[in-house]
Design an enzyme around this catalytic site. Structure first.
Site, PDB file in Angstrom:
ATOM      1  N   HIS A  75       0.849  -1.192   0.000  1.00  0.00           N
ATOM      2  CA  HIS A  75       0.000   0.000   0.000  1.00  0.00           C
ATOM      3  C   HIS A  75       0.883   1.239   0.000  1.00  0.00           C
ATOM      4  O   HIS A  75       1.889   1.283   0.691  1.00  0.00           O
ATOM      5  CB  HIS A  75      -0.894   0.016   1.252  1.00  0.00           C
ATOM      6  CG  HIS A  75      -1.738   1.242   1.338  1.00  0.00           C
ATOM      7  ND1 HIS A  75      -2.914   1.362   0.648  1.00  0.00           N
ATOM      8  CD2 HIS A  75      -1.558   2.412   1.993  1.00  0.00           C
ATOM      9  CE1 HIS A  75      -3.431   2.555   0.881  1.00  0.00           C
ATOM     10  NE2 HIS A  75      -2.622   3.216   1.699  1.00  0.00           N
ATOM     11  N   ASP A 154     -15.355   1.700   6.975  1.00  0.00           N
ATOM     12  CA  ASP A 154     -14.371   2.719   6.591  1.00  0.00           C
ATOM     13  C   ASP A 154     -15.022   3.838   5.781  1.00  0.00           C
ATOM     14  O   ASP A 154     -14.787   5.007   6.045  1.00  0.00           O
ATOM     15  CB  ASP A 154     -13.220   2.084   5.800  1.00  0.00           C
ATOM     16  CG  ASP A 154     -12.184   3.137   5.411  1.00  0.00           C
ATOM     17  OD1 ASP A 154     -11.642   3.791   6.333  1.00  0.00           O
ATOM     18  OD2 ASP A 154     -11.947   3.334   4.217  1.00  0.00           O
ATOM     19  N   ARG A 161     -15.453  11.662   9.279  1.00  0.00           N
ATOM     20  CA  ARG A 161     -14.173  12.305   9.632  1.00  0.00           C
ATOM     21  C   ARG A 161     -13.911  13.509   8.744  1.00  0.00           C
ATOM     22  O   ARG A 161     -13.415  14.543   9.190  1.00  0.00           O
ATOM     23  CB  ARG A 161     -13.023  11.290   9.471  1.00  0.00           C
ATOM     24  CG  ARG A 161     -12.994  10.230  10.559  1.00  0.00           C
ATOM     25  CD  ARG A 161     -12.082   9.071  10.160  1.00  0.00           C
ATOM     26  NE  ARG A 161     -10.715   9.501   9.919  1.00  0.00           N
ATOM     27  CZ  ARG A 161      -9.831   8.833   9.162  1.00  0.00           C
ATOM     28  NH1 ARG A 161     -10.182   7.698   8.579  1.00  0.00           N
ATOM     29  NH2 ARG A 161      -8.622   9.287   8.998  1.00  0.00           N
ATOM     30  N   SER A 176      -7.864   2.668   9.160  1.00  0.00           N
ATOM     31  CA  SER A 176      -8.549   2.756   7.868  1.00  0.00           C
ATOM     32  C   SER A 176      -7.734   2.035   6.792  1.00  0.00           C
ATOM     33  O   SER A 176      -8.254   1.208   6.032  1.00  0.00           O
ATOM     34  CB  SER A 176      -8.744   4.241   7.522  1.00  0.00           C
ATOM     35  OG  SER A 176      -8.991   4.427   6.164  1.00  0.00           O
ATOM     36  N   LYS A 180      -8.442  -2.202   5.200  1.00  0.00           N
ATOM     37  CA  LYS A 180      -8.704  -2.507   3.786  1.00  0.00           C
ATOM     38  C   LYS A 180      -7.724  -3.555   3.250  1.00  0.00           C
ATOM     39  O   LYS A 180      -8.081  -4.404   2.435  1.00  0.00           O
ATOM     40  CB  LYS A 180      -8.658  -1.217   2.961  1.00  0.00           C
ATOM     41  CG  LYS A 180      -9.912  -0.364   3.192  1.00  0.00           C
ATOM     42  CD  LYS A 180      -9.862   0.975   2.494  1.00  0.00           C
ATOM     43  CE  LYS A 180      -9.056   1.969   3.283  1.00  0.00           C
ATOM     44  NZ  LYS A 180      -9.164   3.353   2.864  1.00  0.00           N
TER      45      LYS A 180
END
Ligand code: URA
Length: 437
Positions: A75, A154, A161, A176, A180
């Site tokens: 990621h 999320d 948020r 978050s 995922k």
């Protein structure tokens, strides 16, 4: 009240709150208050991993158990010119890691892997779950869009948020991102945490903290996790814009890419290959990956993926088949000296002004346009030298792009000190600092 007063929430409290919120039983105003309390009070490592798993359990998971091998996902916290996945996914797949990757679209000044891939004519990012799994089993690689059924908590939490000034909270960002990856079926995770002007986290200290929280979550929930902190003060590589970035990724897979992009892909890839147990250590993994680039095997893996997802593989060898802008215009240096800094955020905005990025989720994008940086930080220049080539389709947009580029390039008389690309590697064992910071 418990979190507001600085207490630690139990696992049960976290699960019932997250799931109650997703089911609509806990109203937004109460969740907003909790998010703000978390923002100010923080969370202990145990609470953050419980929050992550509560989010994972709010929806479906991708079941990769029928795919042999250790599934290592990667990621990136996002940046400008970050086409790493286009290189890294086929590279590590060629090394034997099954890559079942879910990627996102671009928003704001950062580009998205899905948009970049869609500049390959015919390429489909919307495979059915069955096609996705079949492709990973058959060729070891597939890159698709994320379905809304993974981690519904999320999406709902992020929307709240976004409007309550609680996005930039470490436990909330880390949970978050990690939820995922875990819901996507990852058994091990390598994180590319960007730092600098074009990054989500601008300072090294904040990037390091985010990396440490995410590594801690991963290790606590049984997913070996490592993070690389890499520079995003200037864009990665020289190309910014969808089809332009695909061309640069292809060059990198054939050993002719820019040094920074190549280095980052080898660093991240070495961590992935060693985490998967396919090499004794990251150094040995790196030699394997260098060989896969040199022999063209990594490039062939990209061809296989493009073919399997409906794209025209010819476009990878005959680049004139990729979208191209109608015109180019050079952006020239107003004075001589050295490039002191090259603000990634401003370059991202220039590309957006040309139409390469989207301001809102619904905005259309132009896959052909963008910027090629001819000069980067530390390079000597003379007055009139071309600093960047702007690829555009509409005259009206060039002026705005030039305004951003004028802000992006800072020219001075002295050669600036080198800013290392790889600034630290964070593992369960600790932090290896390799540069500034
Ligand atoms: N990226 C994410 O996926 N989540 C956040 O909260 C912030 C950045």
């Amino acid at each position: 009240m418990k979190k507001r007063n600085g207490g630690a929430l139990s696992r049960e409290e976290i699960y019932s709150t997250v799931h109650g919120f997703v089911r609509g039983e806990i109203p937004d105003y109460q969740m907003a208050a909790l998010l703000m309390a978390i923002y100010f009070r923080g969370m202990e490592p145990r609470e953050v991993s419980d929050l992550t798993m509560a989010m994972v359990d709010s929806g479906e998971r991708v079941d990769l158990s029928s795919v042999p091998g250790v599934k290592v996902d990667k990621h990136s916290t996002g940046g400008v010119g970050d086409k790493t996945t286009l290189v890294l996914a086929p590279l590590v797949a060629a090394a034997g890691i099954p890559v079942a990757k879910m990627s996102g679209r671009g928003l704001g000044h950062t580009g998205g892997t899905l948009d970049k891939l869609e500049s390959i004519p015919g390429f489909r990012v919307g495979l059915s779950p069955q096609e996705f799994l079949d492709n990973v089993r058959r060729i070891g690689l597939a890159v698709v869009g994320q379905t809304g059924r993974l981690v519904p908590a999320d999406g709902k939490l992020y929307a709240l948020r976004d409007v309550t000034a609680t996005v930039d909270s470490l436990p909330l960002i880390a949970s978050s991102i990690m939820s995922k990856k875990i819901a996507g079926g990852a058994q091990a995770i390598v994180l590319d945490v960007k730092t600098g002007s074009g990054a989500f986290m601008k300072s090294f200290a904040d990037s390091l903290s985010l990396a440490q929280v995410m590594v801690s979550i991963g290790e606590r929930v049984g997913r070996g996790t490592r993070a690389v902190i890499s520079d995003m003060d200037q864009p990665l590589g020289r190309a910014v814009g969808n089809a332009l970035e695909v061309k640069e990724a292809i060059a990198t897979l054939t050993g002719e890419g820019p040094a920074d992009l190549t280095e980052l892909c080898l660093t991240l890839g070495s961590q992935m290959v060693s985490l998967a147990g396919l090499a004794a250590d990251p150094n040995q993994a790196r030699s394997q990956l260098e060989e896969l680039l040199a022999t063209g095997k990594a490039f062939q893996k990209l061809e296989e993926m493009v073919t399997a997802q409906g794209g025209q593989p010819q476009a990878l060898r005959n680049l004139s088949l990729l979208p191209a802008a109608k015109r180019t215009k050079p952006f020239q240096a107003a004075r001589g000296g050295y490039v002191q800094s090259l603000d990634a955020l401003m370059v991202g905005r220039a590309a957006m002004a040309l139409g390469a990025g989207r301001a809102t989720k619904e905005s259309p994008i132009d896959l052909a346009v963008g910027v090629i940086l001819e000069k980067k930080v530390g390079e000597a220049i003379e007055k009139g030298d071309v600093l960047a080539q702007v690829h555009y389709n509409s005259e009206a947009q060039v002026e705005e792009a030039f305004t951003f580029l004028t802000e992006a390039f800072r020219i001075g008389a002295e050669r600036p000190p080198a800013r290392p690309l790889i600034q630290a590697i964070v593992t369960a064992e600790g932090v290896e600092k390799l540069g500034v910071g």
